[in-house]
Design an enzyme around this catalytic site. Structure first.
Site, PDB file in Angstrom:
ATOM      1  CE  LYS A  52      -3.876  -2.356   2.104  1.00  0.00           C
ATOM      2  NZ  LYS A  52      -4.602  -2.745   3.315  1.00  0.00           N
ATOM      3  CD  GLN A  96      -3.788  -4.623   6.356  1.00  0.00           C
ATOM      4  OE1 GLN A  96      -3.909  -3.577   5.731  1.00  0.00           O
ATOM      5  NE2 GLN A  96      -4.143  -5.777   5.847  1.00  0.00           N
ATOM      6  CG  ASP A 119      -9.835  -0.575   4.584  1.00  0.00           C
ATOM      7  OD1 ASP A 119      -9.459  -0.978   3.480  1.00  0.00           O
ATOM      8  OD2 ASP A 119      -9.186  -0.721   5.642  1.00  0.00           O
TER       9      ASP A 119
HETATM   10  N1  GUN Z   1      -7.080  -7.253   5.888  1.00  0.00           N
HETATM   11  C1  GUN Z   1      -7.346  -7.990   4.774  1.00  0.00           C
HETATM   12  N2  GUN Z   1      -7.838  -7.208   3.801  1.00  0.00           N
HETATM   13  C2  GUN Z   1      -7.902  -5.955   4.294  1.00  0.00           C
HETATM   14  C3  GUN Z   1      -8.319  -4.711   3.746  1.00  0.00           C
HETATM   15  O1  GUN Z   1      -8.781  -4.586   2.603  1.00  0.00           O
HETATM   16  N3  GUN Z   1      -8.229  -3.648   4.588  1.00  0.00           N
HETATM   17  C4  GUN Z   1      -7.766  -3.746   5.859  1.00  0.00           C
HETATM   18  N4  GUN Z   1      -7.722  -2.634   6.600  1.00  0.00           N
HETATM   19  N5  GUN Z   1      -7.364  -4.886   6.391  1.00  0.00           N
HETATM   20  C5  GUN Z   1      -7.436  -5.989   5.607  1.00  0.00           C
END
Ligand code: GUN
Length: 293
Positions: A52, A96, A119
């Protein structure tokens, strides 16, 4: 059979985003800023967050990574969320997942200002998505919609089977595929761990979206000739031949399923790169205050 190249589509979309950021800056606007909170040292989460941050650079965004050890308290995390909610330079942020067991993920998600929830996990964004209002849509389902668009895959009137009912992928995916617009207008069936006739349901599907997290769950005998197969699985399986000691394994038995398909996503290089690309799109929208003032 067409192999869906998520990596190439994501690269093209990130280039478009970078061009738009340059235009924004030339017009005197602000560089979009994404912050990420990462708790602990889970291998998968480390990789996702690292990617990211890299993607932010490629798009011309500012990124901030805030790290905590596994023993961070819920109160500390809530205080950090509050700080980011009130930081005018941060356009959007993510926490996350998964979080350590002693922290309520739902409490953290609900503490995030929905206007910065890139998200798309906050109940306000989930609700708006469900009724088709402008909002942040969670990244993986949105990435899959972009792939349908990019490859002109017909979804209207098709029978779509979603395997898995997680809040992050299965549920929003099912909602989006039944929306009254393209990509959507599909007849949707959601299968999960308590479904008794998964094979029969899959055999009826024109489109299968597999998001169970069970390596090679979808086998050739479950797939209709000409089906579109989207594989969301990314289970790490031990592999001594790799430097990392593991490889990513999808939910689909790719080698045997691919010859029957019209379109299929590989793992890696299919849905994964599109997920991050969707987060970048949401961050650009956040920077532009596209959905919420
Ligand atoms: N863990 C697995 N996929 C995601 C996601 O798209 N966003 C976040 N914040 N955590 C995750």
């Amino acid at each position: 059979m067409t192999l869906i190249d998520g990596k190439a589509v994501a690269t093209a979309i990130k280039q478009e985003i970078a061009q738009e950021v340059e235009q924004i800056l030339r017009a005197g606007g602000k560089r979009p800023h994404l912050a990420a909170i990462l708790v602990g040292h889970d291998g998968g989460s480390e990789t996702y967050v690292h990617n990211k941050v890299l993607s932010c650079e490629q798009c011309g965004f500012t990124s901030t990574l805030i790290r905590y050890e596994d023993d961070v308290t819920e109160a500390e995390l809530l205080a950090q969320v509050d700080k980011l909610n009130n930081d005018p330079d941060v356009d959007g942020f993510i926490v996350q997942l998964p979080l350590p067991k002693h922290i309520s993920e739902q409490k953290i998600i609900e503490a995030i200002d929905y206007r910065k929830d890139v998200d798309g996990f906050h109940p306000i964004n989930v609700g708006r998505m469900a009724i088709g209002l402008p909002c942040y849509i969670s990244a993986t389902p949105n990435g899959i919609l972009q792939l349908f668009k990019y490859y002109n895959i017909e979804t209207s009137g098709k029978h779509c089977v979603v395997l898995g009912r997680s809040n992050i992928v299965g549920k929003p995916m099912a909602q989006l595929m039944m929306q009254k617009r393209y990509p959507g207008d599909a007849t949707v069936t959601v299968c999960h761990s308590h479904t008794t006739n998964i094979k029969e349901e899959c055999l009826k599907a024109d489109i299968i979206i597999a998001a169970l997290g069970q390596p090679h769950f979808v086998t050739a005998d479950m797939v209709k000739e000409g089906a579109v197969i989207i594989d969301v699985g990314t289970t790490r399986v031990p592999d001594a031949t790799r430097k990392s000691g593991f490889r990513l394994c999808g939910d689909v038995d790719f080698d045997n399923v691919a010859p029957k398909c019209s379109f299929i996503t590989p793992v890696p290089g299919g849905v994964g790169p599109m997920t991050i690309c969707s987060l970048m799109k949401n961050t650009l929208s956040a920077g532009k205050k596209e959905f919420y003032k």
